[in-house]
Design an enzyme around this catalytic site. Structure first.
Site, PDB file in Angstrom:
ATOM      1  CG  HIS A  92      -1.402   1.653   1.066  1.00 16.01           C
ATOM      2  ND1 HIS A  92      -2.302   1.779   0.566  1.00 16.01           N
ATOM      3  CD2 HIS A  92      -1.592   1.818   2.379  1.00 16.01           C
ATOM      4  CE1 HIS A  92      -2.595   3.055   1.361  1.00 16.01           C
ATOM      5  NE2 HIS A  92      -2.110   3.404   2.486  1.00 16.01           N
ATOM      6  CG  HIS A 155      -5.374   6.600   1.882  1.00 18.79           C
ATOM      7  ND1 HIS A 155      -6.019   5.497   2.886  1.00 18.79           N
ATOM      8  CD2 HIS A 155      -4.589   6.280   2.142  1.00 18.79           C
ATOM      9  CE1 HIS A 155      -5.527   4.939   3.881  1.00 18.79           C
ATOM     10  NE2 HIS A 155      -4.371   5.261   2.947  1.00 18.79           N
ATOM     11  CE1 TYR A 209       6.240  -9.924 -22.895  1.00 18.15           C
ATOM     12  CE2 TYR A 209       5.964  -9.870 -21.193  1.00 18.15           C
ATOM     13  CZ  TYR A 209       6.781  -9.469 -22.464  1.00 18.15           C
ATOM     14  OH  TYR A 209       7.376  -8.379 -22.744  1.00 18.15           O
TER      15      TYR A 209
HETATM   16  C1  LIG Z   1      -2.200   7.466   8.557  1.00 13.17           C
HETATM   17  C2  LIG Z   1      -1.609   6.699   7.817  1.00 13.17           C
HETATM   18  O1  LIG Z   1      -0.038   7.107   7.408  1.00 13.17           O
HETATM   19  C3  LIG Z   1      -2.887   6.044   7.056  1.00 13.17           C
HETATM   20  O2  LIG Z   1      -2.933   6.591   5.810  1.00 13.17           O
HETATM   21  C4  LIG Z   1      -2.179   4.699   6.515  1.00 13.17           C
HETATM   22  O3  LIG Z   1      -2.876   4.445   5.168  1.00 13.17           O
HETATM   23  C5  LIG Z   1      -0.792   4.110   5.965  1.00 13.17           C
HETATM   24  O4  LIG Z   1      -0.602   4.775   4.706  1.00 13.17           O
HETATM   25  C6  LIG Z   1       0.021   3.905   7.391  1.00 13.17           C
HETATM   26  O5  LIG Z   1       0.368   3.859   8.561  1.00 13.17           O
HETATM   27  P1  LIG Z   1       0.452   2.967   8.772  1.00 13.17           P
HETATM   28  O6  LIG Z   1       2.210   3.347   9.624  1.00 13.17           O
HETATM   29  O7  LIG Z   1       0.164   2.468  10.233  1.00 13.17           O
HETATM   30  O8  LIG Z   1       1.045   1.440   8.858  1.00 13.17           O
HETATM   31 ZN    ZN Z   2      -2.236   5.093   3.848  1.00 11.55          ZN
END
Ligand SMILES: C[C@H](O)[C@@H](O)[C@@H](O)C(=O)COP(=O)(O)O
Ligand code: ZN
Length: 215
Positions: A92, A155, A209
């Site tokens: 993420h 986000h 591929y």
């Molecule tokens: C507030 C956080 O940054 C949130 O955006 C979360 O989604 C993120 O990316 C990092 O959070 P963590 O450090 O708790 O993994």
């Molecule tokens: Zn995040």
């Protein structure tokens, strides 16, 4: 791989994500399926300060090790593993262009055949919910059941794959798609897209591929 090796690979993935310009500061998180649960980055920790011991094991019921605090987003990582038994790693981030498209609340449509890296013909944008909440995990589960990469409204991005290398690669490819899409949106409201039939053809070709990045 054992826990220590997987933990090292998680940290290396985080550092590479920042090196590639896909993330900033302590934003983002990374996990890998492990022992019926997952290994995941700790919350709010700069990637360059993480050691193998910082990585947290969270079991399938959401219990985690005493003295450690997993990513605030462990629920959505868990939601991905629950609904996608074919995928074993989740990345993420808040990459610039994926986040920009997410703010517009738009899916990325089939503007280029590389959209098929998602396993389908679009990168869906799931509705906004506060970070870390069961509601966000619910939206993530709905989105990721359709596509290996999704945008989270207002986000960022989630990319899930069979291993960490592939998940990071997917996150990078989607950021390129988002960059093209943002540029196109700045000049037209009517961005041309490929047909569903053509994306099906590309999906078939992708299945055989190139070099397979396996565990
Ligand atoms: C507030 C956080 O940054 C949130 O955006 C979360 O989604 C993120 O990316 C990092 O959070 P963590 O450090 O708790 O993994
Ligand atoms: Zn995040």
């Amino acid at each position: 791989m054992n826990r220590k090796q997987l933990s090292r690979e998680i940290i290396d993935t985080c550092l590479e994500m920042t090196r590639l310009g896909l993330n900033q500061g302590t934003a983002g998180n990374v996990s890998v399926r492990y022992n019926g649960g997952m290994l995941i980055t700790p919350t709010g920790t700069p990637y360059d300060l993480m050691t193998e011991d910082s990585i947290v094991y969270v079991d399938a019921d959401g219990h985690y090790e005493a003295g450690k605090l997993p990513s605030s987003e462990w629920r959505f990582h868990h939601a991905v593993y629950e609904v996608r038994p074919d995928l074993d790693a989740v990345v993420h981030n808040h990459s610039i262009n994926c986040s920009a498209v997410s703010i517009l609340g738009k899916d990325i449509p089939a503007i280029h055949y590389m959209i098929a890296v998602s396993g389908t013909n679009r990168i869906p944008c799931v509705p906004y919910a506060t970070f870390g909440t069961p509601k966000l995990a619910e939206y993530v589960q709905q989105g990721i059941s359709q596509s290996k990469a999704i945008l989270l409204q207002h986000h960022g991005l989630i990319a899930a794959e069979k291993n960490l290398k592939k998940a990071l690669w997917l996150a990078h490819e989607v950021e390129v798609l988002a960059t093209w899409y943002m540029r196109l949106l700045s000049i037209t409201d009517n961005v041309p897209v490929l047909s569903d039939d053509e994306i099906q053809v590309v999906l078939g070709k992708f299945s055989t591929y190139g070099l397979r990045i396996e565990e």
